[in-house]
Design an enzyme around this catalytic site. Sequence first.
Site, short mmCIF file in Angstrom:
data_model
loop_
_atom_site.label_atom_id
_atom_site.label_comp_id
_atom_site.label_asym_id
_atom_site.label_seq_id
_atom_site.Cartn_x
_atom_site.Cartn_y
_atom_site.Cartn_z
CG ASP A 20 -1.85 1.13 1.31
OD1 ASP A 20 -2.75 1.20 0.46
OD2 ASP A 20 -1.69 1.98 2.21
CD GLU A 51 -2.35 2.54 -3.40
OE1 GLU A 51 -3.43 3.13 -3.65
OE2 GLU A 51 -1.96 2.36 -2.23
#
Length: 555
Positions: free
Chosen positions: A214, A275
């Site tokens: 993330d 990401e």
Amino acid sequence: MGPVGPPIWPRPDWWQRGVIYQIYPRSFADTDGDGSGDLAGILEHLDHLEALGVDAIWLSPIYPSPGYDVGYDVADHRAVDPLFGTLADFDRLVEEAHRRGMGVVLDLVLNHTSHEHPWFVDSRRSRTGDHAGWYVWRDPLGRTRRGRPRPPNNWVSFFGGSAWTWEPARGQFYLHTFLPQQPDLDFREPAVREAQLGVVRHWLDRGVDGFRLDTFNCFFKHPDLTSNPRRRPGGLRAWDRQRHVNDKDQPELVGFLAELRAIVDDVPGRMTVSELFEGSPALAARHVVPRHLVFDFRLLEQRWQAAALADAIDEREAAYGPDRTPTVVLSNHDRPRHAGRFARDVGGDAARDAVAKAAAVLSLTLRGTPFLYYGEEIALGDVRVPRAEIVDPPARRYWPLPLWWNRDQCRSPMPWSGAPGGGFSAGRPWMRLAPDVARRNVADQAADQWSVLSFYRRLIALRRSTPALQVGEFGWVARARGGVLAYRRSVPGETVVVAINTRRTETDVSLGVPPSGAGWIPVLSSLAARGGSPVGSGPLRLGPLEAVLLRPSTE
């Protein structure tokens, strides 16, 4: 659950050749009636995923969390939130997925923790504790006229407001790129890096096959915490009025990624996908190496228009080149679902199934690893959520201003049947279901050979048996002429041509002469009326919103 055979996992190069399916666990399937999905619910529906043909499942965060950002505020990186089950449930899910030939990818939220994480609880107490230096703390930059401490720089939170929150116990500010309840860790602290690498080892030891990292390009900030320059022209939100050159994308990231990836590479068949938090395909491509992908969201940001999609494809191809593997993403847990938004581009909801099938062809035949989002296989749409039911923190903050799209809308429960509760839960679902659940659900579509779900199954099966669609070279046949995207995927000895009509009217496209010198044979079409009759050297007539895959004729 049906019978399963001997272990068949992992497949070679699954990270590149396979299809990965994202599950938002809270919304997938609930087995205990509390209204929230759980690991047992995912386990119950592995047969659906096996029949769909996906190679791995990616689970959005399942860790203990107070839920301020619906799981992305992690209080313990090594455990499972009781809302979802236990570590034993997780181990069973991994075992059963592997027996079906599917991997399990975990979402790793390393940039920040929950403010309730024991590390931060200790860190905020004083400047001398064991974890005192684990977060980004700074003294105030003087005082305001009213005597209030002034933040160390001009950085702002992506979710709104200042990126700094005052902690009286320490007499310092702490940094949070997102909510105040999500304090950023200081990755310049060696103990922090080692602790987070320990989290990676922990889950690898439990059989995890990969990680989604993330907001990975936020791990490091400028060592001097220099203020960001202004962006001109800026946007309506404070975040959009700065150029974020100092609060992310720092050079030290490369070394840490190499260290993390080396740990993953020590276990055969494992991978990561990162990401990229706000960045171009060119920036994403620079971080890609074998077995370690990086999301770019250029395709996800486009409307259903041939020219816009072609431009995005060209940008990605130029950025990644022939030796790096891109990702292909049309929907995820943060953005509007593509079936509904693409349908609006071509006339409304009546076109949703047709455009969903055509978009499936795009995502599963372009060069790169496709990531599907739960529900897209039945063309699930976004769900309008009234203000009183909003869960998404920035959506609550900004309502009713058009500064933030409410992410709740793409996180509605999966409709498994047309029964009350959509077959999702015997209790009251944590989020309202789509209004068309009675006619748009897995059970009904599984029984219909012409449904979106049945088409996804056929398309994924074709992709799995066709190396050209997995790793073949990409080349244009017709680039956005007449609303058509037509391209060739090829490996030595195999060529497939894909033709997609993005419009609601019939159109013709010339495919050229195939390598065999004969014609083309359709092998799969999104229209039931399309047969398998060979197409000669003349133009191919495409039906409205039709997508078709063709091979060279041998006759």
